[in-house]
Design a protein around this motif. Sequence first.
Motif, PDB file in Angstrom:
ATOM      1  N   GLN A 129       5.717 -16.725  -9.752  1.00  0.00           N
ATOM      2  CA  GLN A 129       6.906 -15.931 -10.060  1.00  0.00           C
ATOM      3  C   GLN A 129       6.549 -14.616 -10.759  1.00  0.00           C
ATOM      4  O   GLN A 129       7.115 -13.562 -10.442  1.00  0.00           O
ATOM      5  N   THR A 130       5.620 -14.673 -11.724  1.00  0.00           N
ATOM      6  CA  THR A 130       5.268 -13.451 -12.460  1.00  0.00           C
ATOM      7  C   THR A 130       4.426 -12.503 -11.607  1.00  0.00           C
ATOM      8  O   THR A 130       4.533 -11.284 -11.747  1.00  0.00           O
ATOM      9  N   ASP A 131       3.605 -13.048 -10.730  1.00  0.00           N
ATOM     10  CA  ASP A 131       2.853 -12.193  -9.810  1.00  0.00           C
ATOM     11  C   ASP A 131       3.814 -11.462  -8.884  1.00  0.00           C
ATOM     12  O   ASP A 131       3.681 -10.254  -8.647  1.00  0.00           O
ATOM     13  N   ALA A 132       4.817 -12.202  -8.371  1.00  0.00           N
ATOM     14  CA  ALA A 132       5.816 -11.582  -7.510  1.00  0.00           C
ATOM     15  C   ALA A 132       6.597 -10.515  -8.262  1.00  0.00           C
ATOM     16  O   ALA A 132       6.894  -9.444  -7.722  1.00  0.00           O
ATOM     17  N   ALA A 133       6.912 -10.802  -9.530  1.00  0.00           N
ATOM     18  CA  ALA A 133       7.656  -9.824 -10.338  1.00  0.00           C
ATOM     19  C   ALA A 133       6.829  -8.563 -10.564  1.00  0.00           C
ATOM     20  O   ALA A 133       7.367  -7.442 -10.546  1.00  0.00           O
ATOM     21  N   PHE A 134       5.530  -8.726 -10.761  1.00  0.00           N
ATOM     22  CA  PHE A 134       4.664  -7.559 -10.951  1.00  0.00           C
ATOM     23  C   PHE A 134       4.661  -6.683  -9.695  1.00  0.00           C
ATOM     24  O   PHE A 134       4.843  -5.459  -9.767  1.00  0.00           O
ATOM     25  N   HIS A 135       4.452  -7.300  -8.548  1.00  0.00           N
ATOM     26  CA  HIS A 135       4.404  -6.518  -7.311  1.00  0.00           C
ATOM     27  C   HIS A 135       5.748  -5.880  -6.998  1.00  0.00           C
ATOM     28  O   HIS A 135       5.804  -4.768  -6.467  1.00  0.00           O
ATOM     29  N   HIS A 136       6.821  -6.588  -7.341  1.00  0.00           N
ATOM     30  CA  HIS A 136       8.138  -5.982  -7.148  1.00  0.00           C
ATOM     31  C   HIS A 136       8.299  -4.764  -8.049  1.00  0.00           C
ATOM     32  O   HIS A 136       8.916  -3.765  -7.649  1.00  0.00           O
ATOM     33  N   ALA A 137       7.746  -4.818  -9.257  1.00  0.00           N
ATOM     34  CA  ALA A 137       7.818  -3.674 -10.167  1.00  0.00           C
ATOM     35  C   ALA A 137       7.054  -2.482  -9.596  1.00  0.00           C
ATOM     36  O   ALA A 137       7.476  -1.323  -9.757  1.00  0.00           O
ATOM     37  N   VAL A 138       5.935  -2.752  -8.937  1.00  0.00           N
ATOM     38  CA  VAL A 138       5.176  -1.680  -8.281  1.00  0.00           C
ATOM     39  C   VAL A 138       6.030  -1.038  -7.190  1.00  0.00           C
ATOM     40  O   VAL A 138       6.138   0.189  -7.097  1.00  0.00           O
ATOM     41  N   VAL A 139       6.651  -1.883  -6.369  1.00  0.00           N
ATOM     42  CA  VAL A 139       7.483  -1.371  -5.280  1.00  0.00           C
ATOM     43  C   VAL A 139       8.673  -0.599  -5.836  1.00  0.00           C
ATOM     44  O   VAL A 139       9.028   0.475  -5.328  1.00  0.00           O
ATOM     45  N   ALA A 140       9.288  -1.118  -6.892  1.00  0.00           N
ATOM     46  CA  ALA A 140      10.437  -0.431  -7.490  1.00  0.00           C
ATOM     47  C   ALA A 140      10.049   0.939  -8.021  1.00  0.00           C
ATOM     48  O   ALA A 140      10.847   1.881  -7.987  1.00  0.00           O
ATOM     49  N   ALA A 141       8.796   1.068  -8.496  1.00  0.00           N
ATOM     50  CA  ALA A 141       8.324   2.347  -9.020  1.00  0.00           C
ATOM     51  C   ALA A 141       8.148   3.390  -7.930  1.00  0.00           C
ATOM     52  O   ALA A 141       7.952   4.574  -8.222  1.00  0.00           O
ATOM     53  N   SER A 142       8.245   2.969  -6.676  1.00  0.00           N
ATOM     54  CA  SER A 142       8.176   3.935  -5.563  1.00  0.00           C
ATOM     55  C   SER A 142       9.441   4.775  -5.492  1.00  0.00           C
ATOM     56  O   SER A 142       9.458   5.839  -4.880  1.00  0.00           O
ATOM     57  N   HIS A 143      10.521   4.274  -6.091  1.00  0.00           N
ATOM     58  CA  HIS A 143      11.830   4.939  -6.059  1.00  0.00           C
ATOM     59  C   HIS A 143      12.285   5.214  -4.634  1.00  0.00           C
ATOM     60  O   HIS A 143      12.923   6.229  -4.348  1.00  0.00           O
ATOM     61  N   ASN A 144      11.939   4.267  -3.751  1.00  0.00           N
ATOM     62  CA  ASN A 144      12.436   4.304  -2.378  1.00  0.00           C
ATOM     63  C   ASN A 144      13.349   3.098  -2.229  1.00  0.00           C
ATOM     64  O   ASN A 144      12.891   1.956  -2.201  1.00  0.00           O
ATOM     65  N   ALA A 145      14.654   3.349  -2.161  1.00  0.00           N
ATOM     66  CA  ALA A 145      15.631   2.260  -2.166  1.00  0.00           C
ATOM     67  C   ALA A 145      15.481   1.345  -0.957  1.00  0.00           C
ATOM     68  O   ALA A 145      15.638   0.118  -1.080  1.00  0.00           O
ATOM     69  N   ALA A 146      15.171   1.910   0.192  1.00  0.00           N
ATOM     70  CA  ALA A 146      15.036   1.098   1.397  1.00  0.00           C
ATOM     71  C   ALA A 146      13.829   0.175   1.296  1.00  0.00           C
ATOM     72  O   ALA A 146      13.900  -1.018   1.621  1.00  0.00           O
ATOM     73  N   LEU A 147      12.707   0.711   0.833  1.00  0.00           N
ATOM     74  CA  LEU A 147      11.487  -0.084   0.687  1.00  0.00           C
ATOM     75  C   LEU A 147      11.675  -1.173  -0.367  1.00  0.00           C
ATOM     76  O   LEU A 147      11.280  -2.326  -0.169  1.00  0.00           O
ATOM     77  N   THR A 148      12.301  -0.813  -1.484  1.00  0.00           N
ATOM     78  CA  THR A 148      12.523  -1.783  -2.550  1.00  0.00           C
ATOM     79  C   THR A 148      13.461  -2.893  -2.091  1.00  0.00           C
ATOM     80  O   THR A 148      13.229  -4.071  -2.383  1.00  0.00           O
ATOM     81  N   GLY A 149      14.517  -2.539  -1.371  1.00  0.00           N
ATOM     82  CA  GLY A 149      15.450  -3.538  -0.877  1.00  0.00           C
ATOM     83  C   GLY A 149      14.810  -4.480   0.127  1.00  0.00           C
ATOM     84  O   GLY A 149      15.013  -5.698   0.069  1.00  0.00           O
ATOM     85  N   LEU A 150      14.019  -3.931   1.040  1.00  0.00           N
ATOM     86  CA  LEU A 150      13.341  -4.754   2.042  1.00  0.00           C
ATOM     87  C   LEU A 150      12.361  -5.711   1.369  1.00  0.00           C
ATOM     88  O   LEU A 150      12.292  -6.898   1.706  1.00  0.00           O
ATOM     89  N   TYR A 151      11.625  -5.208   0.394  1.00  0.00           N
ATOM     90  CA  TYR A 151      10.646  -6.048  -0.293  1.00  0.00           C
ATOM     91  C   TYR A 151      11.344  -7.185  -1.047  1.00  0.00           C
ATOM     92  O   TYR A 151      10.875  -8.325  -1.046  1.00  0.00           O
ATOM     93  N   ALA A 152      12.471  -6.876  -1.671  1.00  0.00           N
ATOM     94  CA  ALA A 152      13.218  -7.906  -2.392  1.00  0.00           C
ATOM     95  C   ALA A 152      13.733  -8.977  -1.440  1.00  0.00           C
ATOM     96  O   ALA A 152      13.679 -10.175  -1.747  1.00  0.00           O
ATOM     97  N   ASP A 153      14.214  -8.570  -0.276  1.00  0.00           N
ATOM     98  CA  ASP A 153      14.734  -9.539   0.692  1.00  0.00           C
ATOM     99  C   ASP A 153      13.628 -10.414   1.270  1.00  0.00           C
ATOM    100  O   ASP A 153      13.890 -11.536   1.721  1.00  0.00           O
ATOM    101  N   LEU A 154      12.403  -9.921   1.250  1.00  0.00           N
ATOM    102  CA  LEU A 154      11.251 -10.704   1.717  1.00  0.00           C
ATOM    103  C   LEU A 154      10.639 -11.540   0.595  1.00  0.00           C
ATOM    104  O   LEU A 154       9.665 -12.251   0.822  1.00  0.00           O
TER     105      LEU A 154
ATOM    106  N   ALA B 273       0.833  -1.201   0.000  1.00  0.00           N
ATOM    107  CA  ALA B 273       0.000   0.000   0.000  1.00  0.00           C
ATOM    108  C   ALA B 273       0.866   1.249   0.000  1.00  0.00           C
ATOM    109  O   ALA B 273       0.619   2.208  -0.746  1.00  0.00           O
ATOM    110  N   SER B 274       1.907   1.244   0.834  1.00  0.00           N
ATOM    111  CA  SER B 274       2.818   2.385   0.878  1.00  0.00           C
ATOM    112  C   SER B 274       3.539   2.557  -0.449  1.00  0.00           C
ATOM    113  O   SER B 274       3.689   3.668  -0.962  1.00  0.00           O
ATOM    114  N   ALA B 275       3.988   1.423  -1.021  1.00  0.00           N
ATOM    115  CA  ALA B 275       4.720   1.482  -2.287  1.00  0.00           C
ATOM    116  C   ALA B 275       3.833   1.971  -3.417  1.00  0.00           C
ATOM    117  O   ALA B 275       4.272   2.769  -4.265  1.00  0.00           O
TER     118      ALA B 275
END
Length: 226
Positions: free
Chosen positions: A144-169, A105-107
């Motif tokens: 895998q593709t659903d996860a990739a889609f949501h990761h793309a949403v998070v990456a579009a936030s341009h918040n490196a900390a949020l994107t990194g945390l989401y990737a590690d999870l 939601a934040s992303a």
Amino acid sequence: MTLSAARRTPLFEQVVGQLREQITSGRWPVGSRIPIEPELAEQLGVARGTVREAVRALAHNGLLDIRQGSGTYVSATSELAGVMRRRFAGIGHADIRELRMTLEASAAALAAARRTEADLALLQEALDQRDRAWDEGDTERFVQTDAAFHHAVVAASHNAALTGLYADLGEVLRDELRDHFTEGLYSARKVDHDGLVEAIRAGDVAAATREAVHFFPESSGGREEG
């Protein structure tokens, strides 16, 4: 995979680095079995003992899973992802989904405010791949593709900390999603994410936030996919 003789890094560390790069680059996806020890030794031009030590080191760090009589499989995309997977083992799915809902939601809100044209192109491509996987009935590919889609949403936030945390999870979240499909891909209702992409495209922060959370059971009351 080749090793550079000019490098001063100890051979064992070079092998560890090469194997890790195969994993983090996606050439060896999570769940795949890696080449057997003799093949790796030949590819890298090193002794089998060096390969064996490197594989054991990566298994200790959580990237690989050595299964006696079966082979060695990729279990995580990074050391921290492996740690996260072990740390969250045994935690209830409801708690995992609440965490995911909070992050996404934040992303989504940040993505609606900050997305670029390149982000939008990646989102649409990821969405199309996700929909194709569903139409073909391929459960693991859909996960895998659903996860990739949501990761793309998070990456579009341009918040490196949020994107990194989401990737590690990522592995934790994929495991949770897989559990929805123990009876097959169509055991859960498909939720379209076109509205989420359109809200981000329109720069509508409120709509993007709503679209990011409406498919979670806590907010919709039904059993649905991600």
